[in-house]
Design a protein around this motif. Structure first.
Motif, short mmCIF file in Angstrom:
data_model
loop_
_atom_site.label_atom_id
_atom_site.label_comp_id
_atom_site.label_asym_id
_atom_site.label_seq_id
_atom_site.Cartn_x
_atom_site.Cartn_y
_atom_site.Cartn_z
N GLY A 171 0.79 -1.22 0.00
CA GLY A 171 0.00 0.00 0.00
C GLY A 171 0.82 1.27 0.00
O GLY A 171 0.32 2.34 0.38
N LEU A 172 2.10 1.19 -0.43
CA LEU A 172 2.95 2.37 -0.48
C LEU A 172 2.58 3.22 -1.69
O LEU A 172 2.72 2.76 -2.83
N PRO A 173 2.12 4.45 -1.49
CA PRO A 173 1.82 5.30 -2.65
C PRO A 173 3.11 5.69 -3.37
O PRO A 173 4.03 6.24 -2.77
N THR A 174 3.18 5.38 -4.67
CA THR A 174 4.36 5.70 -5.47
C THR A 174 3.96 6.41 -6.75
O THR A 174 2.95 6.07 -7.37
N THR A 175 4.75 7.40 -7.14
CA THR A 175 4.54 8.11 -8.40
C THR A 175 5.87 8.19 -9.14
O THR A 175 6.84 8.74 -8.62
N GLY A 176 5.91 7.64 -10.34
CA GLY A 176 7.10 7.71 -11.18
C GLY A 176 6.94 8.82 -12.21
O GLY A 176 5.87 8.96 -12.81
N LEU A 177 7.99 9.60 -12.39
CA LEU A 177 7.97 10.70 -13.35
C LEU A 177 9.02 10.44 -14.43
O LEU A 177 10.21 10.34 -14.14
N ARG A 178 8.55 10.31 -15.66
CA ARG A 178 9.47 10.07 -16.79
C ARG A 178 9.97 11.42 -17.30
O ARG A 178 9.27 12.12 -18.04
N PHE A 179 11.19 11.78 -16.89
CA PHE A 179 11.77 13.08 -17.25
C PHE A 179 12.15 13.10 -18.73
O PHE A 179 12.71 12.14 -19.25
N PHE A 180 11.90 14.24 -19.36
CA PHE A 180 12.27 14.47 -20.76
C PHE A 180 13.30 15.60 -20.83
O PHE A 180 13.01 16.74 -20.50
N THR A 181 14.53 15.28 -21.22
CA THR A 181 15.63 16.21 -21.55
C THR A 181 15.57 17.53 -20.76
O THR A 181 15.21 18.57 -21.32
N ARG A 230 4.28 19.38 -7.51
CA ARG A 230 2.85 19.14 -7.66
C ARG A 230 2.53 17.65 -7.51
O ARG A 230 1.53 17.28 -6.88
N ALA A 231 3.37 16.80 -8.07
CA ALA A 231 3.15 15.36 -7.93
C ALA A 231 3.33 14.93 -6.47
O ALA A 231 2.54 14.14 -5.94
N LEU A 232 4.35 15.47 -5.82
CA LEU A 232 4.62 15.13 -4.43
C LEU A 232 3.44 15.49 -3.53
O LEU A 232 3.13 14.78 -2.57
N ASP A 233 2.78 16.60 -3.85
CA ASP A 233 1.66 17.08 -3.05
C ASP A 233 0.36 16.31 -3.31
O ASP A 233 -0.65 16.55 -2.65
N HIS A 234 0.39 15.40 -4.27
CA HIS A 234 -0.80 14.60 -4.60
C HIS A 234 -0.44 13.11 -4.52
O HIS A 234 -0.15 12.48 -5.55
N PRO A 235 -0.41 12.53 -3.32
CA PRO A 235 -0.06 11.11 -3.19
C PRO A 235 -0.92 10.23 -4.09
O PRO A 235 -2.13 10.46 -4.25
N ALA A 236 -0.26 9.25 -4.70
CA ALA A 236 -0.96 8.34 -5.61
C ALA A 236 -2.06 7.59 -4.86
O ALA A 236 -1.91 7.23 -3.69
N GLU A 237 -3.16 7.38 -5.57
CA GLU A 237 -4.29 6.62 -5.04
C GLU A 237 -4.68 5.54 -6.04
O GLU A 237 -4.39 5.66 -7.24
N PRO A 238 -5.37 4.50 -5.58
CA PRO A 238 -5.86 3.51 -6.54
C PRO A 238 -6.79 4.17 -7.57
O PRO A 238 -7.55 5.08 -7.25
N ASP A 239 -6.70 3.72 -8.81
CA ASP A 239 -7.52 4.26 -9.88
C ASP A 239 -8.86 3.53 -9.90
O ASP A 239 -8.91 2.34 -10.21
N PRO A 240 -9.96 4.22 -9.56
CA PRO A 240 -11.26 3.52 -9.53
C PRO A 240 -11.71 3.03 -10.90
O PRO A 240 -12.54 2.12 -10.99
N ALA A 241 -11.12 3.60 -11.96
CA ALA A 241 -11.50 3.18 -13.31
C ALA A 241 -10.58 2.10 -13.88
O ALA A 241 -10.73 1.71 -15.03
N TYR A 242 -9.63 1.64 -13.06
CA TYR A 242 -8.66 0.66 -13.57
C TYR A 242 -9.37 -0.63 -13.96
O TYR A 242 -10.19 -1.17 -13.21
N ASP A 243 -9.05 -1.14 -15.14
CA ASP A 243 -9.66 -2.36 -15.66
C ASP A 243 -8.56 -3.41 -15.85
O ASP A 243 -7.72 -3.28 -16.74
N ALA A 244 -8.57 -4.43 -15.04
CA ALA A 244 -7.53 -5.46 -15.09
C ALA A 244 -7.57 -6.25 -16.39
O ALA A 244 -6.57 -6.90 -16.75
N GLU A 245 -8.69 -6.21 -17.11
CA GLU A 245 -8.76 -6.91 -18.39
C GLU A 245 -8.25 -6.06 -19.55
O GLU A 245 -7.98 -6.57 -20.63
#
Length: 336
Positions: A171-181, A230-245
């Protein structure tokens, strides 16, 4: 808030630490000060804020689990930003083991420390390099990223996979940021902006790979730092719309997110060089060469998800950013 930031002697880490301190946070910096590039530049970055009363610094390596655990045990961070890594696509062809130690061993040490330290949110640096051999532009987090073209890219993709397991299992909230140049004042001397500035300032020819046909989503460092906060100030949460299929690679039913962070406006490399020449007041010879191993021809960040979720809005035009970078370069390196 107590925020632990790794890589605070680095380019983005130093800029982030200053912004966090300016808004009243307590910051614990962690950096190994390695000699991948000139350590004097790292010391100069750090000197801008090392004496701040709300700043603590530890010189240690992420691969040293005891050192990481000590930092977490003494500071007890509420949130963590992991920016420390062995960087550089081309260097990963020469010294692959350095990437395993820093980007894999080091990252699992951070994940374990966050897990046991009940950290509220871990934000970590991924990279646009994960898109590898992809050619559909712009790059979107919904795209599959299964074809890396460098070990550096593979290590960053591995970070995203490792983070998801900790989000799912613990249950660790994690956010990855893909940096661009990222570019701007205090930038890394192994990256194109300073390599080009060095040559142009001395009137020397510059090597331009892929025969000058590269484009890059150059992103000014201040815009990157704003997005990280901004990302740090918004801890990741489960996505209610996530579809495992029909899974979305950027979200999960665990508290996990991955975002692109870029300028969403790719710039031709030759245009970037032209702007540098204008700011240094001279034109130099361009030696057009084939593309190097591990490199990609184009990058372009689709940042719509980060805009939607945290209000990210990069606002530095390339002309303004290059002007600020060139002014800093002349001041720091004493070039006129």
């Amino acid at each position: 808030m107590r925020i632990l930031v790794t890589g605070t002697a680095g380019f983005v880490g130093a800029a982030l630490a200053q912004r966090l301190l300016a808004r009243g946070e307590e910051v614990y910096g962690f950096d190994n000060h390695n000699d991948y590039y000139d350590p004097a530049l790292k010391e100069a970055r750090l000197a801008q804020f090392a004496g701040h009363p709300n700043y603590i610094h530890q010189r240690a390596d992420l691969a040293d689990a005891a050192a990481v655990d000590h930092a977490f045990a003494t500071f007890k961070p509420q949130r963590v930003v992991n920016l420390a890594a062995q960087a550089g696509v081309r260097y990963s062809l020469q010294n692959p083991r350095a990437y395993v130690q820093s980007n894999l061993v080091g990252f699992v040490n951070i994940l374990e420390a966050c897990r046991h330290g009940n950290v509220e949110h871990l934000v970590y640096a991924s990279s646009s390099s994960v898109y590898g051999a992809n050619r559909k532009l712009p790059f979107a987090v919904e795209d599959a990223v299964d074809h890396p073209v460098s070990l550096y890219a593979a290590s960053k993709k591995a970070n995203e996979l490792m983070a998801h397991t900790y989000s799912h299992l613990y249950g660790l909230p994690t956010t990855g940021l893909r940096f661009f140049t990222v570019y701007g004042p205090w930038g890394r001397p192994d990256m194109a902006p300073i390599l080009f500035a060095d040559r142009i300032s001395r009137g020397e020819p510059i090597d331009v790979f892929n025969h000058g046909h590269h484009s890059r989503d150059f992103t000014y460092v201040d815009d990157i730092v704003e997005g990280v906060i901004r990302a740090l100030d918004h801890p990741a949460e489960p996505d209610p719309a996530y579809d495992a299929e029909a899974p979305n690679p950027g979200t999960s039913n665990a508290p996990y997110r991955v975002y692109n962070i870029g300028n969403d406006q790719p710039v031709q490399l030759m245009r970037f060089i032209e702007l540098l020449e204008q700011n240094f007041g001279r034109t130099v010879e361009k030696r057009l060469l084939p593309m190097q191993p591990g490199d990609v021809p184009d990058t372009w960040a689709d940042v719509s998800a980060l805009r939607r979720d945290v209000g990210y809005a990069p606002g530095t035009p390339i002309e303004q950013g290059v002007k600020k970078f060139a002014a800093w370069y002349r001041q720091y390196y004493g070039q006129r």
